[in-house]
Design a protein around this motif. Structure first.
Motif, PDB file in Angstrom:
ATOM      1  N   ASP A 164      27.944  50.957  54.266  1.00  0.00           N
ATOM      2  CA  ASP A 164      27.042  50.652  55.215  1.00  0.00           C
ATOM      3  C   ASP A 164      25.619  49.923  55.263  1.00  0.00           C
ATOM      4  OD1 ASP A 164      24.418  51.948  56.420  1.00  0.00           O
ATOM      5  OD2 ASP A 164      25.728  52.881  57.432  1.00  0.00           O
ATOM      6  N   PRO A 165      24.796  49.206  56.530  1.00  0.00           N
ATOM      7  CA  PRO A 165      23.813  48.232  56.240  1.00  0.00           C
ATOM      8  C   PRO A 165      23.563  48.510  55.521  1.00  0.00           C
ATOM      9  CG  PRO A 165      24.716  47.715  58.127  1.00  0.00           C
ATOM     10  CD  PRO A 165      25.603  49.335  57.781  1.00  0.00           C
ATOM     11  N   SER A 166      22.843  50.101  55.218  1.00  0.00           N
ATOM     12  CA  SER A 166      21.527  50.902  54.977  1.00  0.00           C
ATOM     13  C   SER A 166      21.611  50.451  53.024  1.00  0.00           C
ATOM     14  CB  SER A 166      20.796  51.826  55.369  1.00  0.00           C
ATOM     15  OG  SER A 166      22.037  53.021  54.731  1.00  0.00           O
ATOM     16  N   TRP A 167      23.000  50.657  52.553  1.00  0.00           N
ATOM     17  CA  TRP A 167      23.178  50.646  51.292  1.00  0.00           C
ATOM     18  C   TRP A 167      23.252  49.380  50.377  1.00  0.00           C
ATOM     19  CZ3 TRP A 167      28.801  52.680  51.997  1.00  0.00           C
ATOM     20  CH2 TRP A 167      29.131  54.172  52.553  1.00  0.00           C
ATOM     21  N   THR A 168      22.425  49.581  49.301  1.00  0.00           N
ATOM     22  CA  THR A 168      21.899  48.284  48.563  1.00  0.00           C
ATOM     23  C   THR A 168      23.199  48.001  47.400  1.00  0.00           C
ATOM     24  OG1 THR A 168      19.687  49.184  49.332  1.00  0.00           O
ATOM     25  CG2 THR A 168      20.007  47.240  46.733  1.00  0.00           C
ATOM     26  N   VAL A 169      24.008  46.682  47.540  1.00  0.00           N
ATOM     27  CA  VAL A 169      24.119  46.243  46.367  1.00  0.00           C
ATOM     28  C   VAL A 169      23.829  45.679  45.214  1.00  0.00           C
ATOM     29  CG1 VAL A 169      26.708  44.752  46.033  1.00  0.00           C
ATOM     30  CG2 VAL A 169      26.437  45.717  48.230  1.00  0.00           C
ATOM     31  N   LEU A 170      24.389  46.856  43.938  1.00  0.00           N
ATOM     32  CA  LEU A 170      23.791  46.656  42.750  1.00  0.00           C
ATOM     33  C   LEU A 170      24.799  45.473  42.071  1.00  0.00           C
ATOM     34  CD1 LEU A 170      22.876  50.684  42.364  1.00  0.00           C
ATOM     35  CD2 LEU A 170      20.720  48.584  43.113  1.00  0.00           C
ATOM     36  N   LYS A 171      25.669  46.215  41.875  1.00  0.00           N
ATOM     37  CA  LYS A 171      26.360  44.808  41.071  1.00  0.00           C
ATOM     38  C   LYS A 171      27.624  44.685  42.248  1.00  0.00           C
ATOM     39  CE  LYS A 171      27.822  45.115  36.145  1.00  0.00           C
ATOM     40  NZ  LYS A 171      28.414  46.553  35.096  1.00  0.00           N
ATOM     41  N   SER A 172      28.021  43.165  41.846  1.00  0.00           N
ATOM     42  CA  SER A 172      29.174  42.445  42.251  1.00  0.00           C
ATOM     43  C   SER A 172      30.222  42.147  41.313  1.00  0.00           C
ATOM     44  CB  SER A 172      28.824  41.959  42.820  1.00  0.00           C
ATOM     45  OG  SER A 172      30.510  41.476  44.230  1.00  0.00           O
ATOM     46  N   ILE A 173      31.329  42.413  40.650  1.00  0.00           N
ATOM     47  CA  ILE A 173      32.343  41.433  39.984  1.00  0.00           C
ATOM     48  C   ILE A 173      32.992  41.344  40.852  1.00  0.00           C
ATOM     49  CG2 ILE A 173      33.789  42.479  37.965  1.00  0.00           C
ATOM     50  CD1 ILE A 173      30.734  42.588  37.475  1.00  0.00           C
ATOM     51  N   GLU A 174      34.057  40.425  40.676  1.00  0.00           N
ATOM     52  CA  GLU A 174      34.601  39.138  40.152  1.00  0.00           C
ATOM     53  C   GLU A 174      35.597  39.387  39.816  1.00  0.00           C
ATOM     54  OE1 GLU A 174      34.641  35.664  43.245  1.00  0.00           O
ATOM     55  OE2 GLU A 174      32.948  35.920  43.687  1.00  0.00           O
ATOM     56  N   ASP A 175      37.297  38.864  39.907  1.00  0.00           N
ATOM     57  CA  ASP A 175      38.375  38.721  39.020  1.00  0.00           C
ATOM     58  C   ASP A 175      38.277  37.612  38.613  1.00  0.00           C
ATOM     59  OD1 ASP A 175      39.881  37.739  40.838  1.00  0.00           O
ATOM     60  OD2 ASP A 175      41.833  38.140  40.627  1.00  0.00           O
ATOM     61  N   ASP A 176      39.209  36.791  37.666  1.00  0.00           N
ATOM     62  CA  ASP A 176      38.988  35.358  37.346  1.00  0.00           C
ATOM     63  C   ASP A 176      39.319  35.102  38.136  1.00  0.00           C
ATOM     64  OD1 ASP A 176      37.431  36.504  34.940  1.00  0.00           O
ATOM     65  OD2 ASP A 176      40.119  36.999  33.513  1.00  0.00           O
ATOM     66  N   ALA A 209      34.680  53.620  39.010  1.00  0.00           N
ATOM     67  CA  ALA A 209      35.051  52.164  39.723  1.00  0.00           C
ATOM     68  C   ALA A 209      36.447  51.531  38.319  1.00  0.00           C
ATOM     69  CB  ALA A 209      34.007  51.424  39.732  1.00  0.00           C
ATOM     70  N   LYS A 210      35.590  51.547  37.208  1.00  0.00           N
ATOM     71  CA  LYS A 210      36.405  51.354  35.989  1.00  0.00           C
ATOM     72  C   LYS A 210      37.572  51.640  36.074  1.00  0.00           C
ATOM     73  CE  LYS A 210      33.484  51.623  33.165  1.00  0.00           C
ATOM     74  NZ  LYS A 210      31.887  51.057  31.574  1.00  0.00           N
ATOM     75  N   HIS A 211      37.447  53.110  36.056  1.00  0.00           N
ATOM     76  CA  HIS A 211      38.940  53.778  36.419  1.00  0.00           C
ATOM     77  C   HIS A 211      39.708  53.925  36.848  1.00  0.00           C
ATOM     78  CE1 HIS A 211      36.544  56.125  32.455  1.00  0.00           C
ATOM     79  NE2 HIS A 211      37.745  56.282  32.117  1.00  0.00           N
ATOM     80  N   ALA A 212      39.227  53.454  38.055  1.00  0.00           N
ATOM     81  CA  ALA A 212      39.807  53.667  39.182  1.00  0.00           C
ATOM     82  C   ALA A 212      41.003  51.951  39.571  1.00  0.00           C
ATOM     83  CB  ALA A 212      38.929  53.692  40.912  1.00  0.00           C
ATOM     84  N   VAL A 213      39.981  50.967  39.575  1.00  0.00           N
ATOM     85  CA  VAL A 213      40.226  49.915  39.547  1.00  0.00           C
ATOM     86  C   VAL A 213      40.796  48.747  38.384  1.00  0.00           C
ATOM     87  CG1 VAL A 213      39.589  47.318  40.172  1.00  0.00           C
ATOM     88  CG2 VAL A 213      38.807  49.886  41.377  1.00  0.00           C
ATOM     89  N   SER A 214      42.417  48.510  38.392  1.00  0.00           N
ATOM     90  CA  SER A 214      42.799  48.403  36.988  1.00  0.00           C
ATOM     91  C   SER A 214      42.807  47.084  36.343  1.00  0.00           C
ATOM     92  CB  SER A 214      44.795  48.410  36.878  1.00  0.00           C
ATOM     93  OG  SER A 214      44.881  47.247  37.815  1.00  0.00           O
ATOM     94  N   TRP A 215      42.052  45.516  36.980  1.00  0.00           N
ATOM     95  CA  TRP A 215      41.250  45.361  36.640  1.00  0.00           C
ATOM     96  C   TRP A 215      40.216  44.486  35.649  1.00  0.00           C
ATOM     97  CZ3 TRP A 215      37.797  42.650  39.171  1.00  0.00           C
ATOM     98  CH2 TRP A 215      37.055  42.488  39.890  1.00  0.00           C
ATOM     99  N   ILE A 216      39.734  45.658  36.314  1.00  0.00           N
ATOM    100  CA  ILE A 216      37.781  45.582  35.373  1.00  0.00           C
ATOM    101  C   ILE A 216      38.140  45.908  34.154  1.00  0.00           C
ATOM    102  CG2 ILE A 216      35.937  46.363  35.443  1.00  0.00           C
ATOM    103  CD1 ILE A 216      35.841  47.790  38.268  1.00  0.00           C
ATOM    104  N   THR A 217      37.551  44.958  33.896  1.00  0.00           N
ATOM    105  CA  THR A 217      37.743  45.413  31.801  1.00  0.00           C
ATOM    106  C   THR A 217      36.440  45.410  31.221  1.00  0.00           C
ATOM    107  OG1 THR A 217      37.347  42.999  31.832  1.00  0.00           O
ATOM    108  CG2 THR A 217      39.604  43.671  31.811  1.00  0.00           C
TER     109      THR A 217
END
Length: 78
Positions: free
Chosen positions: A6-18, A70-78
């Protein structure tokens, strides 16, 4: 940006894979809850980020709880 963010939500952190092909956004909602979503970026999408899951529908009481989930759900986050 995904239609699930939603546009009213504020992104606090954005992590990309390598490889810069996957991304997880951690966001805050105006109601004080937090969430996250995973995205992918492919050539066939003209390089746009496309949501890959339905994590953004989940709500967490703190930024830390959302990030832990998020760290538990997304396997590539280290």
């Amino acid at each position: 940006m995904s239609m699930r963010i939603d546009p009213s939500w504020t992104v606090l952190k954005s992590i990309e894979d390598d490889y810069h092909e996957r991304c997880v956004d951690l966001f805050a909602r105006p109601d004080g809850t937090f969430g996250f979503e995973e995205f992918r970026r492919d050539v066939e999408d003209q390089g746009r980020w496309t949501a890959t899951q339905y994590y953004s529908g989940k709500s967490f009481g703190s930024r830390e709880a959302a990030w832990d989930a998020a760290k538990h759900a997304v396997s590539w986050i280290t």
